[in-house]
Every structure is written in C-alpha cells, then in structure tokens.
Motif scaffolding. Structure first.
Motif, PDB file in Angstrom:
ATOM      1  N   CYS A 161       7.135   0.113  -4.284  1.00 11.36           N
ATOM      2  CA  CYS A 161       6.839  -0.484  -2.876  1.00 11.36           C
ATOM      3  C   CYS A 161       7.162  -1.846  -2.789  1.00 11.36           C
ATOM      4  O   CYS A 161       7.048  -2.524  -3.569  1.00 11.36           O
ATOM      5  N   THR A 172       7.063   1.900   2.018  1.00  9.31           N
ATOM      6  CA  THR A 172       6.172   2.735   1.187  1.00  9.31           C
ATOM      7  C   THR A 172       7.120   3.768   0.564  1.00  9.31           C
ATOM      8  O   THR A 172       6.525   4.696  -0.117  1.00  9.31           O
ATOM      9  N   MET A 221       2.329   0.234   7.973  1.00 10.92           N
ATOM     10  CA  MET A 221       3.239   0.937   6.707  1.00 10.92           C
ATOM     11  C   MET A 221       4.710   1.307   7.295  1.00 10.92           C
ATOM     12  O   MET A 221       4.535   2.059   8.258  1.00 10.92           O
TER      13      MET A 221
END
Length: 311
Positions: A161, A172, A221
């Motif tokens: 990641c 991610t 994310m």
C-alpha cells in the motif's frame, strides 16, 4: 481531480462502471499511475493523462499495489506507452511482471481461458531493467512528492500500500476491502466488505495490515473497488469484525460435502444483513447481485485458506 491533492480517479472499465479504479497522481508536471487495470484499460489511462495536460513521456512511475490481473494485467502493455516510466512492485510480484507465465496460468485456473481473454486481453512482460522492487518502507519520489510504500499481506503476499502524506491518504489496492458507491447510505456514508479472493488470504496478517494503515490516522483511503472513501476508523472496525465473522462461517461450513454452497449462502446473508443495517438503498436481491462475483471469490479464497490452515 481530488481537491488540491493532484489525485485523479480513473475508471478502468473492468466488468462494469465504477467497479475497478486506477489512480493518477500529478505533481509539478510529472505523473505516477497507481495500478492500471487490464490491457483494455489503456485508452482510459492515456485519456486521464491528456485530461491533466500531460503526455505519456511525463509519467515517471507505474506503481502496482499487487499483481492480480484486474490491477496489473495491463502493466506490460501500458509500460510500452510510457517511455520514461519505471514499474514499482512488491518483491513477490516483480518476477510475475517480468515473466507473467505463472500469473496467467494461476488466473486461468480460477477464471478459465475464455474469461481471461475477454476480460484481460494480452498480458505481456515488462523488461527487468524497467522494474524497481520495493522493500517495506521504501519511498518513491514524484517530483518531490514522497510516496511511502509498505508491505501489506493478508489479501495477497505480494501486496503493498502507498501512503501519500500530501493528501494524508492511502492507496490500498484490496487490503482495505471493497466499497461500491451503490451501497452508500442516505448520508453518503460508505459500506465496506473484505476481499478474501484466492489464493493467499490470511486473516491475521490482513487485520494487522489494516491496523498498520490506521496508525497513520489517514483522512481517506483510495480503494481499487471503488474510489476514495473517508470515515476510515469506522470502516477499519467493520472490516476487522467481518474478517472474524467470515472465518467463523468458513469453519462452520468446513467438513460438509456442500461446503462451497453453504459458504456462499452464509456470506450472502452476512453482507445483505450488514448492508441493510448500514442503510444501503438496495433490496436484498440487488445486494446479492452486485456482490455476486465478490461472494464467489471470497468463498473460494476462504476455502483455499481452510485447506492450507488444516493441512
């Protein structure tokens, strides 16, 4: 482009709209791609560059979170379009990008030859001289913008990641699960499920990877499936709780002749119940339909893990 952070979400067009994302980071006239979809995604990747006033020669990096074909199948073909780019990849993934023979064979065993040809196109090698292997903690520089790469096993042992301090967000891959926009509730809050697709799912490493990312206290994310999500602490808790629930369901189904069918049914019930509790604006049948591919792959991955764990 996402705010002032120079992040562009690219719909790779894989399977259906808003299912599979890649990202373009732009900094001081230079670009980096994170993931790339399949060979069929290349026009969308090049169009994203053009939309930001960049040319293929302005791209310095193609970073792969992992080498599953929906993320990396087009890497070799895309690199042919990017004369100045280096491919950055996990140590376990690099050999499969340089020689994709085993990668294609493994995917064919899961999906079949016809589906590989239809969904992924040609999978071509990347010259070894253009590949940078990333150790845990390595930092890539994009025109002065630091991108920290960490080892994040659990979904796959070849997974990394990418932390972008500028946007205080992670890229991610599949480590932080799947969150499709159709499941957002009336307040816009996202719904998430883990992805345990074959063949390297490991529950404890996956939970540890999620917690390691959470320690940065990220604002967001950037998921491959699909797009940017906030509310990170809640989603991390949901993922960890579901991983434990999925492992329990897999153990309960183990030992039965119809293990796979039992597990598919149990996972479907789990996700439908959680989606409806979240307030997703979908009937139970629509939840099951939208997650059908993921449920099947999650069941397969859990079964591979069961067989390995009990061997």
């Amino acid at each position: 482009m996402s705010g002032n952070s120079g992040i562009v979400t690219i719909d790779t067009g894989f399977q259906r709209p808003a299912f599979d994302a890649a990202y373009l980071l732009v900094e001081n006239g230079r670009g980096a791609f994170i993931d790339c979809g399949t060979q069929h995604s290349i026009p969308a990747m090049l169009a994203a560059l053009e939309g930001q006033g960049l040319t293929p020669s302005d791209v310095d990096w193609l970073i792969l979170t992992h080498v599953h074909l929906d993320h990396a199948g087009g890497a070799g073909a895309l690199m042919r379009e990017l004369p100045n780019a280096t491919l950055a990849v996990h140590p376990r993934g690099a050999p499969h990008m340089i020689d994709p023979t085993r990668l294609v064979a493994g995917a064919t065993a899961v999906y079949g030859e016809e589906e590989i040809a239809r969904s992924y196109g040609d999978i071509v090698p990347v010259a070894a001289a253009r590949v940078r292997v990333l150790a845990d903690g390595d930092v890539i520089e994009l025109a002065g913008r630091a991108l920290l790469c960490i080892d994040t096993p659990g979904h796959a042992r070849h997974h990394l990641c990418v932390w972008d301090e500028r946007s205080r967000s992670w890229f991610t891959g599949d480590t932080f699960g799947l969150s499709y926009r159709e499941f957002d509730n009336a307040l816009g809050a996202p719904f998430v499920i883990p992805t345990t697709s074959p063949v390297q799912f490991e529950p404890e490493p996956l939970k540890a990877s999620i917690r390691r990312m959470l320690a940065k206290m990220p604002d967001a994310m950037h998921l491959t499936h699909y797009g940017r999500v906030g509310d990170v602490a809640r989603l991390a808790g949901d993922l960890i709780a579901q991983i434990d629930a999925m492992v329990a369901l897999a153990r309960a189904a183990d030992g039965h002749d119809d293990r796979h069918a039992r597990l598919v049914a149990a996972l479907t019930d789990l996700y439908v119940e959680r989606a409806q509790a979240h307030g997703a604006p979908l009937a139970a049948a629509e939840v099951a339909r939208l997650l059908e591919i993921d449920i099947e792959l999650n069941a397969q991955g859990l079964e591979v893990w069961l067989d390995r764990d009990t061997a």
